[in-house]
Design an enzyme around this catalytic site. Sequence first.
Site, short mmCIF file in Angstrom:
data_model
loop_
_atom_site.label_atom_id
_atom_site.label_comp_id
_atom_site.label_asym_id
_atom_site.label_seq_id
_atom_site.Cartn_x
_atom_site.Cartn_y
_atom_site.Cartn_z
N HIS A 179 92.08 -109.99 -27.37
CA HIS A 179 92.97 -110.55 -28.38
C HIS A 179 94.27 -111.08 -27.76
CE1 HIS A 179 95.66 -110.45 -31.96
NE2 HIS A 179 94.55 -110.65 -32.65
N SER A 193 96.41 -114.52 -36.35
CA SER A 193 96.79 -114.08 -35.01
C SER A 193 96.96 -115.24 -34.05
CB SER A 193 95.72 -113.14 -34.43
OG SER A 193 95.82 -111.85 -34.95
N ASN A 215 95.32 -111.37 -42.49
CA ASN A 215 94.10 -112.09 -42.85
C ASN A 215 93.34 -111.50 -44.03
OD1 ASN A 215 94.43 -113.83 -40.57
ND2 ASN A 215 93.65 -112.21 -39.28
N ASP A 230 100.78 -106.96 -27.81
CA ASP A 230 99.40 -107.12 -28.25
C ASP A 230 98.50 -106.12 -27.53
OD1 ASP A 230 96.83 -108.66 -29.09
OD2 ASP A 230 98.45 -109.89 -29.92
#
Length: 409
Positions: free
Chosen positions: A120, A281, A219, A79
Amino acid sequence: MSARGYRRTAATLAAFAVLAGPVAAPAHADGPGIAAAGDCPASAPDVQVVPWALQRLLLDELWQHGRTTGENVTVAVIDTGVDDRNPQLADKVDDGGSLLRNRETKALIEGGGKDDQVGHGTKVAGIIAARRSDRTGFVGLAPGARILSIRQNDSEGNGDVATLADAIHQAVQRGARVINISQDVRGAATTGFTGYPELKAAIEFAEANRAVVVASTGNDGKEGDTYPGAFPTVLAVGASDRNNERAPFSQYGEFVKVAAPGVGILSTVPRSGQCVDNGTSFAAPYVSGLAALLVGAHQGWSAAQVRAWIEQTAQRTEHGPNRFIGWGVVDPVKAVTKAPDNPRDRAEPDPPVQLAAAPIVPRPVGLGETQADRDRRTATYVLGIGALLVALLIGGGVVMRDHRRRPTG
């Protein structure tokens, strides 16, 4: 939303957009009213309430019956990095290094696996393994697990498919039994770019080494495959809401394996505190945390068995999977407490409901007395007898009164 808010959301979405096919980006929340990744502040206040996604779980039952909280299990988070200065992640994160290079100059970007400039990856890691704290009602699903943070993406879109494939290889080589990938590449198999075979080979390498790969579906809110989620051996996770239905932004299609909470999800942010965010996520690490619990309790299971059991125990309204939530919304408590010694390698549709072993024989319709008729008759008898008794009592009383009044002599 204010004009400034729209500009901020648009900038974040642009930074996380997939560019020119091969570029992978964190699966971002998409559209007005949906908070984009990065909108939550660093050093946020602690949130005292238990988030809704955890209110549905009996955590003590989850950990006690599962005989583990994820101890001795390493979960790789590929990530934007994981900031372990947050107290709930302190001493739980191993630095897997950084693969970030400027996509134009190819120069290595400074920072390591614990350097999260976006926030994130820190949120993703918290959902998996944040420890309990008296300061908040939030905790990770597998608080005993360790996080291996490999920094492979950022808000500028500098991560690409080649570095994603490299990160998967490194995660496996460093002993990760679960790999969380909260990012995606859209239409990878059909665009013909050169990174697809390398990514496919990395996924196959993980499967051969019993590493469960979990990926978000994306998304865009549209139908269509995203990668690595669409590879057969990847547990592709869509986002569900409080009603166990597909979140409007969640990408869907036949490749979706399961769904998990992805709306209003609370998790850790860099430095301290927690914040709410939305997106697939944050649904994927929910499943990665469950996978860590199953791996911890059943070290001999293959990656296929872990995937199949998560799918088999998911809550669904159909006998088999559908393109919106796959096999259903994951049920961590059921998956952990009902786990067999040797599950199948693939999920199977639920059998049809059988009302009884013997056939149902129709009874003839008759004109005989029904139970209702008998009840009415009995009630009539009771009332009649009662009225008779009352009349006898009244009559007897009149006779006795007259007898006393009769003169004697």
